[in-house]
Design a protein around this motif. Structure first.
Motif, PDB file in Angstrom:
ATOM      1  N   GLU A  74       0.844  -1.195   0.000  1.00  0.00           N
ATOM      2  CA  GLU A  74       0.000   0.000   0.000  1.00  0.00           C
ATOM      3  C   GLU A  74       0.881   1.248   0.000  1.00  0.00           C
ATOM      4  O   GLU A  74       0.650   2.181  -0.767  1.00  0.00           O
ATOM      5  CB  GLU A  74      -0.899  -0.013   1.243  1.00  0.00           C
ATOM      6  CG  GLU A  74      -2.013   1.014   1.192  1.00  0.00           C
ATOM      7  CD  GLU A  74      -2.630   1.246   2.554  1.00  0.00           C
ATOM      8  OE1 GLU A  74      -2.306   0.499   3.500  1.00  0.00           O
ATOM      9  OE2 GLU A  74      -3.419   2.197   2.685  1.00  0.00           O
ATOM     10  N   ARG A  75       1.895   1.204   0.849  1.00  0.00           N
ATOM     11  CA  ARG A  75       2.815   2.333   0.941  1.00  0.00           C
ATOM     12  C   ARG A  75       3.455   2.649  -0.407  1.00  0.00           C
ATOM     13  O   ARG A  75       3.621   3.799  -0.785  1.00  0.00           O
ATOM     14  CB  ARG A  75       3.906   1.966   1.958  1.00  0.00           C
ATOM     15  CG  ARG A  75       4.880   3.075   2.277  1.00  0.00           C
ATOM     16  CD  ARG A  75       5.817   2.639   3.395  1.00  0.00           C
ATOM     17  NE  ARG A  75       7.115   2.261   2.880  1.00  0.00           N
ATOM     18  CZ  ARG A  75       8.144   3.099   2.748  1.00  0.00           C
ATOM     19  NH1 ARG A  75       8.017   4.366   3.099  1.00  0.00           N
ATOM     20  NH2 ARG A  75       9.291   2.679   2.285  1.00  0.00           N
ATOM     21  N   ASP A  76       3.799   1.609  -1.126  1.00  0.00           N
ATOM     22  CA  ASP A  76       4.461   1.801  -2.414  1.00  0.00           C
ATOM     23  C   ASP A  76       3.462   2.042  -3.544  1.00  0.00           C
ATOM     24  O   ASP A  76       3.852   2.133  -4.718  1.00  0.00           O
ATOM     25  CB  ASP A  76       5.317   0.571  -2.749  1.00  0.00           C
ATOM     26  CG  ASP A  76       6.543   0.499  -1.851  1.00  0.00           C
ATOM     27  OD1 ASP A  76       6.922   1.530  -1.274  1.00  0.00           O
ATOM     28  OD2 ASP A  76       7.120  -0.600  -1.730  1.00  0.00           O
ATOM     29  N   GLY A  77       2.183   2.085  -3.202  1.00  0.00           N
ATOM     30  CA  GLY A  77       1.185   2.393  -4.230  1.00  0.00           C
ATOM     31  C   GLY A  77       0.835   1.225  -5.129  1.00  0.00           C
ATOM     32  O   GLY A  77       0.351   1.415  -6.241  1.00  0.00           O
ATOM     33  N   LEU A  78       1.080   0.001  -4.675  1.00  0.00           N
ATOM     34  CA  LEU A  78       0.776  -1.160  -5.502  1.00  0.00           C
ATOM     35  C   LEU A  78      -0.655  -1.651  -5.298  1.00  0.00           C
ATOM     36  O   LEU A  78      -1.255  -2.221  -6.206  1.00  0.00           O
ATOM     37  CB  LEU A  78       1.745  -2.308  -5.197  1.00  0.00           C
ATOM     38  CG  LEU A  78       3.229  -2.016  -5.387  1.00  0.00           C
ATOM     39  CD1 LEU A  78       4.057  -3.236  -5.027  1.00  0.00           C
ATOM     40  CD2 LEU A  78       3.519  -1.589  -6.819  1.00  0.00           C
ATOM     41  N   LEU A  98      -0.404   0.864 -11.050  1.00  0.00           N
ATOM     42  CA  LEU A  98       1.023   0.643 -10.809  1.00  0.00           C
ATOM     43  C   LEU A  98       1.277  -0.831 -10.497  1.00  0.00           C
ATOM     44  O   LEU A  98       2.170  -1.464 -11.071  1.00  0.00           O
ATOM     45  CB  LEU A  98       1.460   1.519  -9.631  1.00  0.00           C
ATOM     46  CG  LEU A  98       2.949   1.694  -9.368  1.00  0.00           C
ATOM     47  CD1 LEU A  98       3.641   2.296 -10.566  1.00  0.00           C
ATOM     48  CD2 LEU A  98       3.167   2.565  -8.137  1.00  0.00           C
ATOM     49  N   LEU A 100      -0.576  -3.354 -11.225  1.00  0.00           N
ATOM     50  CA  LEU A 100      -0.870  -4.169 -12.393  1.00  0.00           C
ATOM     51  C   LEU A 100       0.310  -4.140 -13.364  1.00  0.00           C
ATOM     52  O   LEU A 100       0.651  -5.146 -13.991  1.00  0.00           O
ATOM     53  CB  LEU A 100      -2.139  -3.643 -13.068  1.00  0.00           C
ATOM     54  CG  LEU A 100      -2.889  -4.629 -13.951  1.00  0.00           C
ATOM     55  CD1 LEU A 100      -3.309  -5.860 -13.160  1.00  0.00           C
ATOM     56  CD2 LEU A 100      -4.090  -3.967 -14.594  1.00  0.00           C
ATOM     57  N   LEU A 102       3.410  -3.784 -12.524  1.00  0.00           N
ATOM     58  CA  LEU A 102       4.443  -4.658 -11.958  1.00  0.00           C
ATOM     59  C   LEU A 102       4.091  -6.117 -12.209  1.00  0.00           C
ATOM     60  O   LEU A 102       4.947  -6.943 -12.516  1.00  0.00           O
ATOM     61  CB  LEU A 102       4.597  -4.394 -10.467  1.00  0.00           C
ATOM     62  CG  LEU A 102       5.654  -5.227  -9.756  1.00  0.00           C
ATOM     63  CD1 LEU A 102       7.008  -5.057 -10.407  1.00  0.00           C
ATOM     64  CD2 LEU A 102       5.724  -4.861  -8.280  1.00  0.00           C
TER      65      LEU A 102
ATOM     66  N   TRP B 112      10.193  -1.449 -15.499  1.00  0.00           N
ATOM     67  CA  TRP B 112       9.049  -0.993 -14.713  1.00  0.00           C
ATOM     68  C   TRP B 112       9.524  -0.083 -13.585  1.00  0.00           C
ATOM     69  O   TRP B 112       8.977   0.992 -13.366  1.00  0.00           O
ATOM     70  CB  TRP B 112       8.297  -2.197 -14.144  1.00  0.00           C
ATOM     71  CG  TRP B 112       7.194  -1.806 -13.218  1.00  0.00           C
ATOM     72  CD1 TRP B 112       5.916  -1.485 -13.558  1.00  0.00           C
ATOM     73  CD2 TRP B 112       7.287  -1.655 -11.785  1.00  0.00           C
ATOM     74  NE1 TRP B 112       5.204  -1.151 -12.428  1.00  0.00           N
ATOM     75  CE2 TRP B 112       6.018  -1.244 -11.335  1.00  0.00           C
ATOM     76  CE3 TRP B 112       8.312  -1.832 -10.861  1.00  0.00           C
ATOM     77  CZ2 TRP B 112       5.755  -1.014  -9.988  1.00  0.00           C
ATOM     78  CZ3 TRP B 112       8.056  -1.592  -9.523  1.00  0.00           C
ATOM     79  CH2 TRP B 112       6.789  -1.190  -9.099  1.00  0.00           C
ATOM     80  N   ILE B 120       6.146   5.766  -7.506  1.00  0.00           N
ATOM     81  CA  ILE B 120       6.352   5.086  -6.232  1.00  0.00           C
ATOM     82  C   ILE B 120       6.724   6.085  -5.141  1.00  0.00           C
ATOM     83  O   ILE B 120       6.172   6.051  -4.041  1.00  0.00           O
ATOM     84  CB  ILE B 120       7.453   4.013  -6.375  1.00  0.00           C
ATOM     85  CG1 ILE B 120       6.959   2.899  -7.294  1.00  0.00           C
ATOM     86  CG2 ILE B 120       7.828   3.446  -5.017  1.00  0.00           C
ATOM     87  CD1 ILE B 120       8.042   1.997  -7.812  1.00  0.00           C
ATOM     88  N   ALA B 123       3.714   7.905  -4.152  1.00  0.00           N
ATOM     89  CA  ALA B 123       2.835   7.059  -3.339  1.00  0.00           C
ATOM     90  C   ALA B 123       3.336   7.025  -1.902  1.00  0.00           C
ATOM     91  O   ALA B 123       2.551   7.134  -0.951  1.00  0.00           O
ATOM     92  CB  ALA B 123       2.769   5.654  -3.927  1.00  0.00           C
ATOM     93  N   ARG B 124       4.638   6.934  -1.748  1.00  0.00           N
ATOM     94  CA  ARG B 124       5.201   6.892  -0.400  1.00  0.00           C
ATOM     95  C   ARG B 124       4.956   8.193   0.343  1.00  0.00           C
ATOM     96  O   ARG B 124       4.610   8.182   1.523  1.00  0.00           O
ATOM     97  CB  ARG B 124       6.703   6.601  -0.466  1.00  0.00           C
ATOM     98  CG  ARG B 124       6.979   5.164  -0.828  1.00  0.00           C
ATOM     99  CD  ARG B 124       8.453   4.868  -0.924  1.00  0.00           C
ATOM    100  NE  ARG B 124       8.651   3.477  -1.321  1.00  0.00           N
ATOM    101  CZ  ARG B 124       9.846   2.918  -1.476  1.00  0.00           C
ATOM    102  NH1 ARG B 124      10.947   3.631  -1.280  1.00  0.00           N
ATOM    103  NH2 ARG B 124       9.945   1.650  -1.836  1.00  0.00           N
ATOM    104  N   TYR B 127       1.328   8.368   1.302  1.00  0.00           N
ATOM    105  CA  TYR B 127       1.051   7.422   2.392  1.00  0.00           C
ATOM    106  C   TYR B 127       1.538   8.005   3.717  1.00  0.00           C
ATOM    107  O   TYR B 127       0.816   7.973   4.722  1.00  0.00           O
ATOM    108  CB  TYR B 127       1.738   6.094   2.119  1.00  0.00           C
ATOM    109  CG  TYR B 127       1.470   5.025   3.157  1.00  0.00           C
ATOM    110  CD1 TYR B 127       0.315   4.249   3.091  1.00  0.00           C
ATOM    111  CD2 TYR B 127       2.368   4.791   4.195  1.00  0.00           C
ATOM    112  CE1 TYR B 127       0.060   3.274   4.044  1.00  0.00           C
ATOM    113  CE2 TYR B 127       2.122   3.816   5.153  1.00  0.00           C
ATOM    114  CZ  TYR B 127       0.969   3.053   5.064  1.00  0.00           C
ATOM    115  OH  TYR B 127       0.723   2.088   6.010  1.00  0.00           O
TER     116      TYR B 127
END
Lengths: 138, 138
Positions: A74-78, A98, A100, A102, B112, B120, B123-124, B127
């Motif tokens: 979640e933190r990394d936006g995945l 993002l 998806l 990966l 990627w 990323i 996103a961090r 978060y």
DNA sequence: ACCCACACTCTCTTTTTGGTAAGTATAAAT
DNA sequence: ATTTATACTTACCAAAAAGAGAGTGTGGGT
């Protein structure tokens, strides 16, 4: 073909920027672990999962690792984490674009692994044999 | 698009055979660690390296980890290890075709990561902000 | 009044990982 | 005789990761 042309060709991006390289390595280290890869796969197969579903699908994972891995993702936006204010609690996870992306990138590695299983196992066998042979002669 | 069609489509291989899946996962777990990925990259850039060259190129690695990782890679058939019977010792490592294949597969992940660094990091940041916000309100 | 869901969180213990530093072998150079 | 170079191996130790298992909050069912 004796120099770094392959990687350059395949990457086709900026010339090795050490700062970028370090970040990329950090991200790959973060993202390329067993549970993350498994969760990405599960969430690719079924796009919306509750915590319990993930726990059941991800055989062998402990609650602790599941929570931990999901939080990092979640933190990394995945993944997104949607909490419903109900009782008992309900939380839904799904991949972001993002994530998806990966997933698709990992796909190459899965394909490679699936396609080369046999070769790897054979390599292991012959390595073991060579070791055994050295053991007896030495 | 709501089911597992994406992975199936992308993989295009056998229907989920659990035994194969487990092996694939094991191999990915083995192969997707920091040093292995770094060594593959180095050996992709310069196809033939001695132990000392690898040690220098792979910044931060200890001798122990280098030996250990190289041995595992050799065992899995990713690199060849050529020992010259000279003194001081000389050993050359290079990727096998199998290793080169993995290098290409990883390339997608590198791409990627390079392509999504910014997303990323953002996103961090967001978060972290959300966490901070919860901290103050709760 | 009591228990059950569910998604955690916390603590404690064990396992794994990785770093450091020293040791090994041997021929050539000084 | 001593040092140097190279590619390790081994022993020891600290740190990090992961597992086990109990605890938490709360509304609805019995």
């Amino acid at each position: 073909m004796t120099d770094g042309s392959l990687r350059q060709e395949l990457l086709g991006l900026q010339a090795n920027n050490p700062a970028v390289d370090r970040l990329v390595e950090e991200i790959i280290g973060r993202v390329a672990d067993k549970w993350t890869m498994l969760l990405i796969e599960i969430l690719t197969e079924q796009e919306c999962c509750r915590f319990g579903e993930l726990a059941r699908a991800c055989t062998g994972i402990s609650q602790k690792m599941l929570t931990q891995t999901l939080r990092a993702m979640e933190r990394d936006g995945l993944v997104t984490r949607k909490v419903y204010a109900v009782v008992p609690p309900k939380v839904e996870y799904r991949l972001t674009d993002l994530g998806l992306g990966l997933s698709k990138a990992f796909c190459g590695v899965w394909l490679w692994a699936e396609g080369n299983l046999e070769m790897i196992e054979q390599a292991r066998r012959s390595y073991a044999e060579r070791q055994a042979a050295e053991g007896t002669s030495a």
